[in-house]
Write an enzyme that holds these catalytic residues in place. Sequence first.
Site, short mmCIF file in Angstrom:
data_model
loop_
_atom_site.label_atom_id
_atom_site.label_comp_id
_atom_site.label_asym_id
_atom_site.label_seq_id
_atom_site.Cartn_x
_atom_site.Cartn_y
_atom_site.Cartn_z
N ASP A 27 -106.25 88.82 114.90
CA ASP A 27 -104.89 89.35 114.99
C ASP A 27 -104.75 90.50 115.98
O ASP A 27 -103.67 90.72 116.51
CB ASP A 27 -104.37 89.75 113.61
CG ASP A 27 -105.24 90.75 112.88
OD1 ASP A 27 -106.28 91.15 113.41
OD2 ASP A 27 -104.86 91.13 111.75
N ASP A 45 -109.64 100.88 108.34
CA ASP A 45 -109.88 99.90 107.27
C ASP A 45 -111.24 100.05 106.59
O ASP A 45 -111.33 100.10 105.36
CB ASP A 45 -109.71 98.46 107.76
CG ASP A 45 -108.30 98.17 108.21
OD1 ASP A 45 -107.36 98.78 107.67
OD2 ASP A 45 -108.13 97.35 109.12
#
Length: 728
Positions: free
Chosen positions: A66, A452
């Site tokens: 992505d 993340d």
Amino acid sequence: MKHHGRSVALFLTAAMFCGIGGGCDGVDTDAASDYIWGNVAIGGGGYVTGMEYNPKEEGLVYARTDIGGLYRRKDGGDWVAITDFLGSDEWSYIGIESMATDPVEPNRVYFAGGTYMNDDAALFASDDYGETWTRFDVPFGCGGNQSGRGCGERMQVNPNDNKEVWFGSRDSGLWWTQDYGETWEEVTSFPEKGNYKQEGNSIGILWVEFDPTSTDMYVGVAMTDGVCIYKTSDSGESWTALSANVPGMYPLHADFSSSGKLYLSYSDNCGPNLSPTAGAVYCYDPAADSFADITPDLGDGRQGGFGGISVDAQNPDTVVVSTLGWWADEGDNLYYTTDGGATWSGLFNAVSGESNFQMDTTEASWLDWGRGENQAKTGWWVADVNINPFNSDEAMYGTGATIYSTRNLTQMGTEPVTIAFDAYGLEETAVYKMVTPPSDGETPQMYSIMGDLTGFSHLDVTVCPDDAHFMKNGNPTDLDCAFLNPNYAVYASEEETTTLTYTTDGGATWETVEHKPDPATGGKVAMAADGSTYIWVPNSVSGQPYITDDLGETWYYVEGLGFGAQVAADRVNPDLFYATYNGLFYVSHDGGFTFESTGQMVAESAEPIPVPGQEGHVWMSSTSMMMYTEDAGENFSNTKSLPNVTCIGFGKGKNDDSYPVIYALGDDGEHGDGIYRSEDKGESWVRINDEQHLFGNLNGYITGDGNIYGRVYVATNGRGIIMGDIDQ
């Protein structure tokens, strides 16, 4: 529309920088060293939204991400990034909306690049496995990192005439090329653009599929009334809508069996940010023009919807489908049928506690994510799954963190299915900073922080980290370690409960500071060369820096500094700290407790970068110049030999008595992102990357290796930690 085709050759030489055969005030582009580029091994770290096996060439498979570009793998080797020719001026193209591998000429591959709908997008074509590309700019956006990014594939090659490639956009209808991607145009006969939006984003066309038993083509589109599938038998001249199947649900993926049945996975939204709450699996029989509900019903506590679906090329009644949005303790489930959906087996049953799988994360055990005796999750956000057309035991699927593949899928229901890490070479972390102290082989070679995942202690940058050296907790803002004792390190985080975390054993264990002197979070940290003290400059209005000499049990105000101070520790002398504050350079000779200005003026935003192995040596850079001191800030010298510098870092010199190599990121405004090396204190520079290696979106941090001459590390937003070595 205007055609902006562009042939992008990926083997341009560094001599093109600043003109052929020229240089830029001390920048040598003719003598640029040949570099081999790769990555610090992590093992993914980001969302792999789709994978496609080539049905003709065994061992050829592509994966899209992505925010990290497109990857290729051949013959079971490591994944290879094939979109690194895109630099920061074209960063939007590295969010891959869709891709297509040619089933007739396997050397041909295509992708749609565009990270966000309001940014530039383009369609790319290659006839050499992605080594070089032709680009066609389009008048619409793509959503490679937006809702519905796991749908697809929105792009397909016509197996009956492979000059045709079809692409379904999110808000501008169906497009096609009839010349291998040289030119594209809208298929104005297609009746719908899709009317479903999620998180404010158009989802549009979901996928394109060809019936292998005819020349018919099917297109899925996100329509709220359930009329989501259209068919053409005349190459798009006319279209027929299939009857509404399950209104309120959307067919996220579709796959034809060799016998001509279309298998469909549905969810009540298009994921992944918004988790589906319901789903279904259907089989459409074109001969009977009828849908059959074959949704797995195993009483296993299934949640969410369904993501990927794949039919075994060797067995037309064998299908695997993944859940999407099942946040069970085990992760997303895979269901498997060998009788066209009449009966199913699953990896696990959350109700009975039955487990029919075994995770193999030995090559990247950080994926265990601290679960101890419990094995790693199967993954989450599993939007795509694909059975290898040449190996029915292998089903590959992408997750929010990596790629996994089954090893014995055909045994599901009779013995545990082994699911193994399968992402070597594919790296997709958004990296903030790396620290690379000299290592004796027992201490970390690198510490890193990133989005993340928080970050890692890397004992060996060529091996994926283990779970013990995975930081796991917090949204980090800064990191430092003790260069004389690299087992000591500290990082700051925006999380209230894990604002400051430190290690004294090289990252094998991490301790959270419980007694903060300030309720603020985030900010900057700087650790003394021997780890005896560290300074925290919190992200607060007061900006008051604090210092501790017992790893955070007690704290003291740092005297002489205030809001906006940039602090760094000398890499040799534990008593020396440096700071820039209010446009002046400051130094501490008492381990960071008090600072005094040397009277030297510096740029307001300049960050002091101490030189490893050189006491009192500090460099700073701005876009207009670099300056350095060799006497702890009493005097400074300037160098203007490299323009437009964004950051600098240091690595081991060529010989033991050599001055550390300086690495820098810059841009001449013409050729994109440059990575530079200097071995003479900035008097001259060599550009060490070329137009094949621009690496998408660089994050503005660079450093060299503490032990290996010539090795450089670059932080990226989506391509992990780039690692370059001199080609021997």
